[in-house]
Scaffold this motif. Structure first.
Motif, PDB file in Angstrom:
ATOM      1  N   ALA A  40       0.981  -1.225   0.026  1.00 20.52           N
ATOM      2  CA  ALA A  40       0.327   0.257   0.106  1.00 20.52           C
ATOM      3  C   ALA A  40       0.628   1.067   0.069  1.00 20.52           C
ATOM      4  CB  ALA A  40      -1.087   0.238   1.292  1.00 20.52           C
ATOM      5  N   ALA A  41       2.048   0.712   0.626  1.00 23.28           N
ATOM      6  CA  ALA A  41       3.017   2.210   0.939  1.00 23.28           C
ATOM      7  C   ALA A  41       3.912   2.378  -0.337  1.00 23.28           C
ATOM      8  CB  ALA A  41       3.772   2.074   1.848  1.00 23.28           C
ATOM      9  N   GLN A  42       4.377   1.156  -1.053  1.00 22.59           N
ATOM     10  CA  GLN A  42       3.947   1.472  -2.369  1.00 22.59           C
ATOM     11  C   GLN A  42       3.714   2.003  -3.588  1.00 22.59           C
ATOM     12  OE1 GLN A  42       6.300  -2.122  -2.244  1.00 22.59           O
ATOM     13  NE2 GLN A  42       8.557  -1.976  -2.573  1.00 22.59           N
ATOM     14  N   HIS A  43       2.422   2.036  -3.152  1.00 21.84           N
ATOM     15  CA  HIS A  43       1.541   2.244  -4.339  1.00 21.84           C
ATOM     16  C   HIS A  43       0.605   3.313  -4.022  1.00 21.84           C
ATOM     17  CE1 HIS A  43       3.480  -0.858  -7.195  1.00 21.84           C
ATOM     18  NE2 HIS A  43       2.824  -1.641  -5.625  1.00 21.84           N
ATOM     19  N   GLU A  44       0.712   4.444  -2.866  1.00 24.59           N
ATOM     20  CA  GLU A  44       0.050   5.082  -2.036  1.00 24.59           C
ATOM     21  C   GLU A  44      -0.353   6.079  -3.342  1.00 24.59           C
ATOM     22  OE1 GLU A  44      -0.341   8.569   1.023  1.00 24.59           O
ATOM     23  OE2 GLU A  44       1.306   7.028   0.927  1.00 24.59           O
ATOM     24  N   GLY A  45      -1.707   6.529  -4.019  1.00 27.22           N
ATOM     25  CA  GLY A  45      -2.302   6.723  -4.708  1.00 27.22           C
ATOM     26  C   GLY A  45      -2.951   5.862  -6.084  1.00 27.22           C
ATOM     27  N   LYS A  46      -2.487   4.916  -6.427  1.00 25.09           N
ATOM     28  CA  LYS A  46      -2.987   4.350  -7.056  1.00 25.09           C
ATOM     29  C   LYS A  46      -2.925   2.828  -7.063  1.00 25.09           C
ATOM     30  CE  LYS A  46       1.669   4.402  -8.288  1.00 25.09           C
ATOM     31  NZ  LYS A  46       3.405   4.029  -8.264  1.00 25.09           N
ATOM     32  N   LEU A  47      -3.435   2.339  -6.011  1.00 24.61           N
ATOM     33  CA  LEU A  47      -4.268   1.541  -5.642  1.00 24.61           C
ATOM     34  C   LEU A  47      -4.896   1.923  -4.422  1.00 24.61           C
ATOM     35  CD1 LEU A  47      -4.303  -2.156  -6.105  1.00 24.61           C
ATOM     36  CD2 LEU A  47      -1.555  -2.151  -4.603  1.00 24.61           C
ATOM     37  N   TRP A  82      -7.372 -10.709 -11.406  1.00 17.96           N
ATOM     38  CA  TRP A  82      -6.386 -11.628 -10.438  1.00 17.96           C
ATOM     39  C   TRP A  82      -6.662 -11.800  -9.004  1.00 17.96           C
ATOM     40  CZ3 TRP A  82      -3.473 -11.009  -5.551  1.00 17.96           C
ATOM     41  CH2 TRP A  82      -1.973 -11.814  -5.791  1.00 17.96           C
ATOM     42  N   ARG A  83      -5.903 -12.801  -8.726  1.00 20.55           N
ATOM     43  CA  ARG A  83      -6.426 -13.776  -7.433  1.00 20.55           C
ATOM     44  C   ARG A  83      -5.685 -15.106  -6.507  1.00 20.55           C
ATOM     45  NH1 ARG A  83     -12.400 -15.700  -6.308  1.00 20.55           N
ATOM     46  NH2 ARG A  83     -11.625 -16.732  -4.404  1.00 20.55           N
ATOM     47  N   GLN A  84      -4.989 -15.056  -5.129  1.00 15.89           N
ATOM     48  CA  GLN A  84      -4.581 -15.913  -4.810  1.00 15.89           C
ATOM     49  C   GLN A  84      -4.074 -15.967  -3.096  1.00 15.89           C
ATOM     50  OE1 GLN A  84      -1.297 -16.630  -6.407  1.00 15.89           O
ATOM     51  NE2 GLN A  84      -0.974 -17.860  -4.516  1.00 15.89           N
ATOM     52  N   ALA A  85      -4.851 -17.734  -2.866  1.00 15.28           N
ATOM     53  CA  ALA A  85      -4.831 -17.622  -1.753  1.00 15.28           C
ATOM     54  C   ALA A  85      -3.673 -18.350  -1.112  1.00 15.28           C
ATOM     55  CB  ALA A  85      -5.598 -19.211  -1.717  1.00 15.28           C
ATOM     56  N   GLY A  86      -3.661 -17.797   0.337  1.00 14.34           N
ATOM     57  CA  GLY A  86      -2.239 -17.849   0.790  1.00 14.34           C
ATOM     58  C   GLY A  86      -1.271 -16.518   1.269  1.00 14.34           C
ATOM     59  N   VAL A  87      -0.766 -16.718   1.656  1.00 13.07           N
ATOM     60  CA  VAL A  87       0.602 -15.906   1.789  1.00 13.07           C
ATOM     61  C   VAL A  87       1.616 -15.701   0.931  1.00 13.07           C
ATOM     62  CG1 VAL A  87       2.666 -15.338   3.356  1.00 13.07           C
ATOM     63  CG2 VAL A  87       0.639 -16.114   4.403  1.00 13.07           C
ATOM     64  N   VAL A  88       1.216 -14.028  -0.116  1.00 13.05           N
ATOM     65  CA  VAL A  88       2.013 -14.310  -1.087  1.00 13.05           C
ATOM     66  C   VAL A  88       2.754 -13.108  -0.355  1.00 13.05           C
ATOM     67  CG1 VAL A  88       1.716 -12.890  -3.006  1.00 13.05           C
ATOM     68  CG2 VAL A  88      -0.214 -14.264  -2.429  1.00 13.05           C
ATOM     69  N   PRO A  89       4.680 -13.404  -1.002  1.00 10.07           N
ATOM     70  CA  PRO A  89       5.577 -12.614  -1.058  1.00 10.07           C
ATOM     71  C   PRO A  89       5.560 -10.716  -1.688  1.00 10.07           C
ATOM     72  CG  PRO A  89       6.203 -14.567  -1.447  1.00 10.07           C
ATOM     73  CD  PRO A  89       4.183 -14.459  -1.695  1.00 10.07           C
ATOM     74  N   ALA A  90       6.129  -9.653  -1.002  1.00 11.00           N
ATOM     75  CA  ALA A  90       5.613  -8.369  -1.289  1.00 11.00           C
ATOM     76  C   ALA A  90       6.227  -8.389  -2.833  1.00 11.00           C
ATOM     77  CB  ALA A  90       6.490  -7.373  -0.549  1.00 11.00           C
ATOM     78  N   ALA A  91       7.320  -9.203  -3.106  1.00 15.71           N
ATOM     79  CA  ALA A  91       7.562  -8.747  -4.298  1.00 15.71           C
ATOM     80  C   ALA A  91       6.910  -9.568  -5.857  1.00 15.71           C
ATOM     81  CB  ALA A  91       9.218  -9.592  -5.208  1.00 15.71           C
ATOM     82  N   GLN A  92       5.911 -10.832  -5.419  1.00 18.40           N
ATOM     83  CA  GLN A  92       4.915 -11.156  -5.957  1.00 18.40           C
ATOM     84  C   GLN A  92       3.757 -10.312  -6.083  1.00 18.40           C
ATOM     85  OE1 GLN A  92       3.802 -15.168  -5.210  1.00 18.40           O
ATOM     86  NE2 GLN A  92       2.228 -15.202  -6.132  1.00 18.40           N
TER      87      GLN A  92
END
Length: 101
Positions: A40-47, A82-92
């Motif tokens: 959220a911090a990396q994409h503030e104002g865009k996401l 897009w959807r993903q279940a489970g923990v997702v690393p920040a880079a992914q």
């Protein structure tokens, strides 16, 4: 200010919306929370990131066939893209949402 419906939230004009389906008692959901804050911090104002507690909003979780938590669903122009279940690393997660920013 009246509360917005889920439909109003995911139809945010000009901005994709990442929905985190979670529960307070869920360990992996707690692991995912700081990752979502970082994204959220990396994409503030865009996401926009919103959290939906599946225990308090079972109809919404059922509508999107959430069977395990955490489940992340990215909505672009009101549609799940897009959807993903489970923990997702920040880079992914950054790579997955980046295509829609």
């Amino acid at each position: 200010m009246p509360r917005k419906s889920f439909s109003e939230l995911i139809n945010s004009p000009g901005m994709p919306v990442l929905v985190d389906f979670y529960a307070d008692w869920c360990g992996p959901c707690k692991t995912m929370a700081p990752i979502l804050q970082q994204v959220a911090a990396q994409h503030e104002g865009k996401l926009r990131i919103i959290k939906i507690d599946v225990d308090k909003n079972p109809a919404v979780a059922q509508q999107f066939r959430v069977q395990s938590i955490p489940t992340l669903i990215l909505f672009h122009k009101g549609q799940p893209v897009w959807r993903q279940a489970g923990v997702v690393p920040a880079a992914q997660l950054n790579q997955s949402v980046g295509a829609y920013l």
